[in-house]
Enzyme design. Structure first.
Site, PDB file in Angstrom:
ATOM      1  N   THR A   1       0.851  -1.186   0.000  1.00 54.94           N
ATOM      2  CA  THR A   1       0.000   0.000   0.000  1.00 54.94           C
ATOM      3  C   THR A   1       0.891   1.242   0.000  1.00 54.94           C
ATOM      4  O   THR A   1       1.959   1.254   0.618  1.00 54.94           O
ATOM      5  CB  THR A   1      -1.016  -0.023   1.165  1.00 54.94           C
ATOM      6  OG1 THR A   1      -1.861   1.131   1.041  1.00 54.94           O
ATOM      7  CG2 THR A   1      -0.350  -0.020   2.525  1.00 54.94           C
ATOM      8  N   GLU A   2       0.437   2.262  -0.734  1.00 55.64           N
ATOM      9  CA  GLU A   2       1.255   3.443  -0.988  1.00 55.64           C
ATOM     10  C   GLU A   2       1.791   4.097   0.277  1.00 55.64           C
ATOM     11  O   GLU A   2       2.857   4.706   0.274  1.00 55.64           O
ATOM     12  CB  GLU A   2       0.436   4.501  -1.752  1.00 55.64           C
ATOM     13  CG  GLU A   2       0.046   4.116  -3.156  1.00 55.64           C
ATOM     14  CD  GLU A   2      -1.334   3.503  -3.227  1.00 55.64           C
ATOM     15  OE1 GLU A   2      -1.576   2.499  -2.519  1.00 55.64           O
ATOM     16  OE2 GLU A   2      -2.160   4.014  -3.997  1.00 55.64           O
ATOM     17  N   ASN A   3       1.011   4.014   1.351  1.00 56.64           N
ATOM     18  CA  ASN A   3       1.385   4.729   2.559  1.00 56.64           C
ATOM     19  C   ASN A   3       2.397   3.967   3.419  1.00 56.64           C
ATOM     20  O   ASN A   3       2.524   4.250   4.609  1.00 56.64           O
ATOM     21  CB  ASN A   3       0.146   5.112   3.376  1.00 56.64           C
ATOM     22  CG  ASN A   3      -0.741   3.944   3.690  1.00 56.64           C
ATOM     23  OD1 ASN A   3      -1.039   3.135   2.817  1.00 56.64           O
ATOM     24  ND2 ASN A   3      -1.165   3.830   4.929  1.00 56.64           N
ATOM     25  N   GLY A   4       3.132   3.040   2.815  1.00 54.89           N
ATOM     26  CA  GLY A   4       4.318   2.535   3.487  1.00 54.89           C
ATOM     27  C   GLY A   4       4.187   1.248   4.252  1.00 54.89           C
ATOM     28  O   GLY A   4       4.834   1.081   5.292  1.00 54.89           O
TER      29      GLY A   4
ATOM     30  N   SER B   1       8.293   3.809  -0.605  1.00 56.06           N
ATOM     31  CA  SER B   1       7.093   3.144  -1.092  1.00 56.06           C
ATOM     32  C   SER B   1       6.908   3.366  -2.593  1.00 56.06           C
ATOM     33  O   SER B   1       6.594   2.433  -3.339  1.00 56.06           O
ATOM     34  CB  SER B   1       5.868   3.671  -0.337  1.00 56.06           C
ATOM     35  OG  SER B   1       4.707   3.014  -0.770  1.00 56.06           O
TER      36      SER B   1
END
Lengths: 235, 228, 235, 228
Positions: B52-55, B94
């Protein structure tokens, strides 16, 4: 998912003649000595090798050079306590050198791993290492453009590794290795201790497993600096 | 002319169908909303690592209501859980994973997909507040970009087109489309039909598709469990 | 060396009218709520704020918008469960928006902290967000050039902080904060637990203290998501 | 004409003098070799955090011989030690600190320094194996770039020049020079003399300097402990 390989030779078999290979380490710290020596046994030729240095003594990258496996070094500092292996071939015109400022080398490798084909840096502006490179002014200052650097295979050393490929490093042995893990089309790792998934705290993972293709445990690994102090040689 | 709303797959059934193609050992990003449903149908025996993009990499399912930790969320701001082997990292790392081509698959929603692989999924072009998030990065990142979508809009207009009319998210990105009526690949010739519902004829499917449908070899019957 | 500040107001006093301020967080995770509310008390105006989002509900950045402190938002996703504060001002033409793809936003912030004035990315190529930006072909593919993003002041939230400014984060609350710490001319941090130098393992430091100017302990910090679920408002 | 080799400061004394200007709370990178000596003379009561290119911040002194850990080294490949608050990071983050202007001071050695701040310290231009390391990044990174150097070469030729004749490391970078005879700043007018040994006259100092010496206000007597 289990990225554990049965042997170092299974890992280094991915390196074919003519490939670009990134090898972790800054001097002796972080150098994956056992992996390099397995690569010497496998003996691919005509390689381009990316490392901060260009070997020291008669082990590791220096031994690769002595075995005639390297056509070109991309590095920032091809000097060491005992740089003979590289120096002799270089002065004889038998090995190519691309000299890159250390920060630019690190950033180019990161860019290769991060899908950034080029970036601007102030480093080397006005010097002979900037010759022929595009330059541009931003906010009143000149910067030059540098391109990404990618590898067919990256070979690095880590401290802990789990079956998903999550890694931690040991002190300053970290150096270029997390970047090279990103920039390798394939990345193989010798880990000092293989642990189970979940044994590395998710907050402490330094290289997430997505950047890793295979790990091999080499407990009690040799240290290049220590080997050179006893004048070791390979093979 | 058939009323496709009577035969079409539900979003849940589309998600199920997309999930059948998840590869063992692959790294996958699911777009927020509808595509997130794909994870629920991951076939047994296949190990998929979600990004997921948020790490967060390798997270688990949603926690039971009331047990959320709002520092452990996905890009859709929904709570997720830890699994053995989860890793945290910052946003630049990310998107290094995304942009650097380290993901195997991203499954996204779309307003429109064109036969050349163009995708429009961020702006209806009608004003309001524009918001893009990570979509423009994802469409250039993963080795395969797939789309899950209804075959037509709520008004019955085709979403698969010769050319997108809405603002693009990315050009020439999409490789595979799972719709409520069919599964299609995008190749040099355009949309190649791989699967379709048995209950729709080729002519009727072509009629609700805004670009020519090509066939290469057999078109398989598209099936999904009826109880989804 | 002790970067510990006596209060949040001492930290936010560095924010002056017209400055660019980066604020950590992705949605509610990582949002430094107490620091933002101290900034609201201090009430600088005409700010440019960089955050992934543009506020949610009536606390944090949404409350800053409601107080008329923000002239421009630089963000990737100005939508949320309750985006009224931003939406109303934006549709009335009273707040400016620079919309940036999320990966480009992260990379621009990192570039600002790393002294890289510009870089090339494939993201947004062929879309209206690329209009007017220089483009170039590398290895047969088109990329656009994006510039660095820097802040006068960065305000972030961390988990542990020591007197030298070394930081760790909590799970996905890490997100943009390590990057913003790098990109801020000054960086102030609300830490959930202040610890002594040496209490954070050197291997686990996520943001080294060199990027940090001041820390303030806020134990048991509020969480934006939780505040919005009970419809909290500030002031 | 005076023989400067009889009066000049030793490298240790130059390092001592440079150390007197270390600021409390500052972040400092010391070039490999001679500049590393500066740390030994850090004045009491001042807290200085040392950075090394290979990914360590806030390290301590060299360990006793035999107690080295060769994974804990500085850029000169010498062993260092941990201190409370040490941090490790990778090379890209390390040079983000450098290039991003986060260091307060870098002290480097030099073959030549020019009156416009140009520095040559990586190549003698005589062939052999060129090696640059982190020098070209450091000269653009720190807020202040200072040089420690003998005032003249071993052959007695000036190292402070109108223009460098050796390949440059960086253009217009150097702000301050600590030599074996003097301390100088570099401003728009060129070399500004701040301190000189009492035992050398202005004329003799000018005679061993390859560019005009300027004065702004008082020139202070350069002193260093005699037993270094």
């Amino acid at each position: 998912m289990d990225k554990t390989l049965s042997s170092l030779s299974e890992a280094v078999a991915h390196v074919k003649d003519g490939m670009t290979v990134m090898i972790g380490g800054f001097g002796g710290s972080g150098a994956p000595i056992e992996m390099i020596h397995a690569l010497i046994d496998h003996r691919p030729k005509n390689l381009t090798v990316v490392n901060n240095n260009a070997g020291n003594g008669h082990v590791g990258i220096a031994a690769m050079i002595e075995q005639g496996m390297i056509a070109k070094m991309i590095c920032s500092f091809p000097r060491s306590a005992d740089p003979r292996a590289f120096t002799e071939l270089y002065l004889a015109g038998k090995i190519e050198l691309e000299l890159v400022p250390q920060g630019t080398l690190a950033e180019r490798i990161r860019a290769g791993g991060a899908g950034i084909p080029a970036f601007y840096t102030p480093s080397s502006v006005g010097t002979e290492l900037a010759e022929g490179k595009p330059s541009e002014e931003f906010e009143g200052k000149i910067y030059i453009r540098e391109n990404w650097l990618k590898a067919d295979v990256s070979l690095i050393k880590a401290e802990l590794g789990d079956p998903l490929g999550n890694l931690t490093y040991r002190m300053a042995a970290r150096n270029f290795s997390p970047l090279m893990a990103m920039a390798g089309q394939k990345t193989f790792v010798q880990v000092t201790k293989a642990v189970s998934a979940g044994e590395i705290n998710p907050e402490h993972v330094t290289t997430p497993g997505i950047f890793v293709d295979g790990i091999v445990e080499v407990s009690a690994p040799q240290q290049e600096e220590a080997l050179n102090r006893v004048k070791a040689a390979y093979p | 002319m058939i009323d496709v709303t009577e035969i079409k797959l539900t979003n849940t059934q589309i998600a199920w169908r997309a999930a059948q193609d998840l590869q063992d050992g692959s790294y996958v990003n699911l777009g927020i909303g509808f595509p997130e449903m794909v994870a629920a149908f991951q076939p047994d025996g296949r190990d998929v690592i979600y990004h997921t993009e948020n790490g967060v990499l390798g997270f688990g399912k949603a926690p039971p209501p009331g047990e959320e930790d709002w520092d452990l969320i996905n890009a859709g701001k929904r709570a997720v859980t830890l699994k053995p082997g989860t890793a945290f990292f910052h946003h630049a790392d990310s998107f290094a994973m995304v942009r650097g081509g380290h993901l195997d698959l991203a499954i996204l929603g779309a307003y429109q997909v064109a036969q050349n692989g163009d995708i429009a999924n961020w702006s209806t072009g009608r004003g309001g507040v524009p918001a893009v998030g990570g979509a423009m990065d994802l469409v250039h990142g993963a080795k395969t970009i797939a789309v899950v979508t209804d075959h037509v809009t709520k008004k019955g207009e085709p979403k698969l087109l010769k050319a997108c009319t809405l603002p693009l998210t990315g050009a020439g990105c999409v490789k595979r489309v799972y719709t409520s009526l069919a599964v299609l690949d995008i190749s040099e010739v355009g949309f190649v039909l791989r699967e379709k519902l048995a209950t729709i004829s080729m002519d009727d499917l072509q009629a609700v598709t805004g670009a020519e449908l090509h066939a290469e070899g057999e078109v398989i019957e598209l099936n999904a469990p009826g109880d989804l």
